[in-house]
Design a protein around this motif. Structure first.
Motif, PDB file in Angstrom:
ATOM      1  N   PRO A 123      -1.481  19.727 -40.814  1.00  0.00           N
ATOM      2  CA  PRO A 123      -0.388  20.695 -40.598  1.00  0.00           C
ATOM      3  C   PRO A 123       0.808  20.084 -39.875  1.00  0.00           C
ATOM      4  O   PRO A 123       1.967  20.307 -40.265  1.00  0.00           O
ATOM      5  CB  PRO A 123      -1.052  21.790 -39.749  1.00  0.00           C
ATOM      6  N   ALA A 124       0.543  19.316 -38.819  1.00  0.00           N
ATOM      7  CA  ALA A 124       1.633  18.701 -38.056  1.00  0.00           C
ATOM      8  C   ALA A 124       2.390  17.691 -38.899  1.00  0.00           C
ATOM      9  O   ALA A 124       3.620  17.579 -38.811  1.00  0.00           O
ATOM     10  CB  ALA A 124       1.085  18.037 -36.795  1.00  0.00           C
ATOM     11  N   VAL A 125       1.681  16.958 -39.736  1.00  0.00           N
ATOM     12  CA  VAL A 125       2.315  15.940 -40.562  1.00  0.00           C
ATOM     13  C   VAL A 125       3.201  16.577 -41.629  1.00  0.00           C
ATOM     14  O   VAL A 125       4.305  16.086 -41.913  1.00  0.00           O
ATOM     15  CB  VAL A 125       1.252  15.047 -41.231  1.00  0.00           C
ATOM     16  N   SER A 126       2.751  17.686 -42.212  1.00  0.00           N
ATOM     17  CA  SER A 126       3.562  18.358 -43.234  1.00  0.00           C
ATOM     18  C   SER A 126       4.881  18.838 -42.653  1.00  0.00           C
ATOM     19  O   SER A 126       5.918  18.827 -43.326  1.00  0.00           O
ATOM     20  CB  SER A 126       2.791  19.529 -43.844  1.00  0.00           C
ATOM     21  N   ILE A 127       4.855  19.232 -41.386  1.00  0.00           N
ATOM     22  CA  ILE A 127       6.083  19.658 -40.716  1.00  0.00           C
ATOM     23  C   ILE A 127       6.922  18.449 -40.324  1.00  0.00           C
ATOM     24  O   ILE A 127       8.134  18.392 -40.580  1.00  0.00           O
ATOM     25  CB  ILE A 127       5.760  20.498 -39.466  1.00  0.00           C
ATOM     26  N   GLY A 128       6.284  17.466 -39.701  1.00  0.00           N
ATOM     27  CA  GLY A 128       7.009  16.306 -39.214  1.00  0.00           C
ATOM     28  C   GLY A 128       7.665  15.489 -40.303  1.00  0.00           C
ATOM     29  O   GLY A 128       8.799  15.012 -40.137  1.00  0.00           O
ATOM     30  N   SER A 129       6.973  15.309 -41.424  1.00  0.00           N
ATOM     31  CA  SER A 129       7.524  14.478 -42.495  1.00  0.00           C
ATOM     32  C   SER A 129       8.735  15.122 -43.157  1.00  0.00           C
ATOM     33  O   SER A 129       9.646  14.425 -43.622  1.00  0.00           O
ATOM     34  CB  SER A 129       6.445  14.195 -43.549  1.00  0.00           C
ATOM     35  N   ASN A 130       8.750  16.459 -43.204  1.00  0.00           N
ATOM     36  CA  ASN A 130       9.853  17.171 -43.843  1.00  0.00           C
ATOM     37  C   ASN A 130      10.995  17.492 -42.883  1.00  0.00           C
ATOM     38  O   ASN A 130      12.166  17.271 -43.194  1.00  0.00           O
ATOM     39  CB  ASN A 130       9.338  18.470 -44.472  1.00  0.00           C
ATOM     40  N   LEU A 131      10.645  18.013 -41.704  1.00  0.00           N
ATOM     41  CA  LEU A 131      11.668  18.454 -40.768  1.00  0.00           C
ATOM     42  C   LEU A 131      12.129  17.365 -39.808  1.00  0.00           C
ATOM     43  O   LEU A 131      13.269  17.400 -39.331  1.00  0.00           O
ATOM     44  CB  LEU A 131      11.150  19.657 -39.967  1.00  0.00           C
ATOM     45  N   GLY A 132      11.242  16.420 -39.494  1.00  0.00           N
ATOM     46  CA  GLY A 132      11.587  15.384 -38.528  1.00  0.00           C
ATOM     47  C   GLY A 132      12.889  14.658 -38.844  1.00  0.00           C
ATOM     48  O   GLY A 132      13.810  14.634 -38.011  1.00  0.00           O
ATOM     49  N   PRO A 133      13.019  14.058 -40.042  1.00  0.00           N
ATOM     50  CA  PRO A 133      14.266  13.353 -40.370  1.00  0.00           C
ATOM     51  C   PRO A 133      15.482  14.267 -40.384  1.00  0.00           C
ATOM     52  O   PRO A 133      16.579  13.846 -39.991  1.00  0.00           O
ATOM     53  CB  PRO A 133      13.975  12.792 -41.773  1.00  0.00           C
ATOM     54  N   ILE A 134      15.311  15.506 -40.840  1.00  0.00           N
ATOM     55  CA  ILE A 134      16.434  16.438 -40.882  1.00  0.00           C
ATOM     56  C   ILE A 134      16.917  16.760 -39.473  1.00  0.00           C
ATOM     57  O   ILE A 134      18.127  16.737 -39.187  1.00  0.00           O
ATOM     58  CB  ILE A 134      16.022  17.737 -41.615  1.00  0.00           C
ATOM     59  N   ILE A 135      15.989  17.068 -38.588  1.00  0.00           N
ATOM     60  CA  ILE A 135      16.352  17.375 -37.202  1.00  0.00           C
ATOM     61  C   ILE A 135      16.998  16.168 -36.548  1.00  0.00           C
ATOM     62  O   ILE A 135      17.968  16.288 -35.782  1.00  0.00           O
ATOM     63  CB  ILE A 135      15.105  17.825 -36.422  1.00  0.00           C
ATOM     64  N   THR A 153      13.688  14.943 -30.632  1.00  0.00           N
ATOM     65  CA  THR A 153      12.687  15.892 -31.138  1.00  0.00           C
ATOM     66  C   THR A 153      12.321  15.562 -32.582  1.00  0.00           C
ATOM     67  O   THR A 153      11.144  15.583 -32.966  1.00  0.00           O
ATOM     68  CB  THR A 153      13.220  17.329 -31.057  1.00  0.00           C
ATOM     69  N   GLY A 154      13.340  15.240 -33.370  1.00  0.00           N
ATOM     70  CA  GLY A 154      13.086  14.843 -34.753  1.00  0.00           C
ATOM     71  C   GLY A 154      12.249  13.576 -34.835  1.00  0.00           C
ATOM     72  O   GLY A 154      11.353  13.461 -35.677  1.00  0.00           O
ATOM     73  N   ALA A 159       7.077  10.989 -35.794  1.00  0.00           N
ATOM     74  CA  ALA A 159       6.059  10.071 -35.285  1.00  0.00           C
ATOM     75  C   ALA A 159       4.661  10.497 -35.725  1.00  0.00           C
ATOM     76  O   ALA A 159       3.760   9.664 -35.884  1.00  0.00           O
ATOM     77  CB  ALA A 159       6.129   9.990 -33.763  1.00  0.00           C
ATOM     78  N   ALA A 160       4.474  11.808 -35.931  1.00  0.00           N
ATOM     79  CA  ALA A 160       3.179  12.299 -36.410  1.00  0.00           C
ATOM     80  C   ALA A 160       2.869  11.726 -37.791  1.00  0.00           C
ATOM     81  O   ALA A 160       1.710  11.447 -38.115  1.00  0.00           O
ATOM     82  CB  ALA A 160       3.180  13.825 -36.453  1.00  0.00           C
ATOM     83  N   THR A 161       3.910  11.536 -38.598  1.00  0.00           N
ATOM     84  CA  THR A 161       3.717  10.953 -39.928  1.00  0.00           C
ATOM     85  C   THR A 161       3.244   9.507 -39.834  1.00  0.00           C
ATOM     86  O   THR A 161       2.341   9.079 -40.562  1.00  0.00           O
ATOM     87  CB  THR A 161       5.036  11.010 -40.721  1.00  0.00           C
TER      88      THR A 161
END
Length: 230
Positions: A123-135, A153-154, A159-161
């Motif tokens: 779950p964390a990776v699905s969020i981090g991989s998509n939203l991390g770079p955008i943020i 924060t992004g 980093a979770a990815t």
């Protein structure tokens, strides 16, 4: 703009080339050994079923799924899904891939800790991989401490990815090791045929190394950009 920074290619090019080489090796090895029929003519589906049943995993279903090399084991539904070629063909490549996925089911049964960690991280990776770079990008365009905080924060989300990619390595290496041992011990492949299985699974392992390298290098690039901004 920062995402056109030539420095990006210094971080991105090596893992990209490694990934392309890994994909070439996988396709080459799989195509080659898909043409080599097992002496006992056992298909990938039959091999997976034999391994699961002999390991006390009769509750794990083996299903056919679409997509080239879309094979995977789902620990939540306890289903082992094999692509059409792997499911149907009695080839060295098919049996090797099927046994690898069955190896994940064995990991699940025995509570293999890296697999549990990886599953918990999904779950964390699905969020981090998509939203991390955008943020991160949004934060870079906002001046002041708020923009800096947003960018970090992004980075933390992404980093979770990278961590997921690292955790994946022992999971995949162990599954391949289990597969090779089981195929021989259960008489599904001969020692001679095991050479083909090694070629296919070793090539597949390189793709996970490339994915980990790509995630780590992208994370390092983000951190470098932030240090330059500061």
């Amino acid at each position: 703009m920062f995402y056109f920074d030539p420095l990006y290619f210094l971080f991105a090019l090596p893992p990209l080339l490694l990934g392309l080489w890994a994909q070439f090796r996988v396709k080459s090895a799989f195509n080659k050994y898909s043409q080599v029929t097992l002496a006992n003519r056992i298909s990938g589906a039959q091999a997976a079923r034999m391994i699961l049943d002999r390991s006390g995993l009769g509750n794990v279903d083996v299903e056919e799924t679409r997509g080239m090399l879309s094979d995977h084991y789902d620990p939540r539904s306890k289903k082992l899904r094999l692509s059409e070629q792997v499911y149907e063909l009695p080839s060295i490549a098919s049996v090797g891939v099927a046994a690898h996925e069955a190896g994940h089911a064995l990991q699940d049964k025995k509570g293999y800790i890296p697999l549990q960690i990886r599953s918990a991280m999904v779950p964390a990776v699905s969020i981090g991989s998509n939203l991390g770079p955008i943020i991160f990008i949004v934060g870079m365009f906002i001046a002041g401490s708020f923009g800096t905080t947003l960018a970090w924060t992004g980075i933390l989300l992404f980093a979770a990815t990278a961590l997921f990619a690292l955790v994946t390595l022992p999971v995949e290496f162990d599954a391949s090791k289990r597969a090779k041992e089981i195929l021989v011990s259960q008489g599904i492949v001969s020692r001679q045929e095991l050479k083909g299985v090694n070629a296919v699974l070793d090539a597949a392992a390189l793709t996970y190394v490339a994915a980990a390298a790509q995630a780590i290098m992208q994370l390092l690039y983000f951190i470098t950009i932030m240090n330059r901004r500061n």
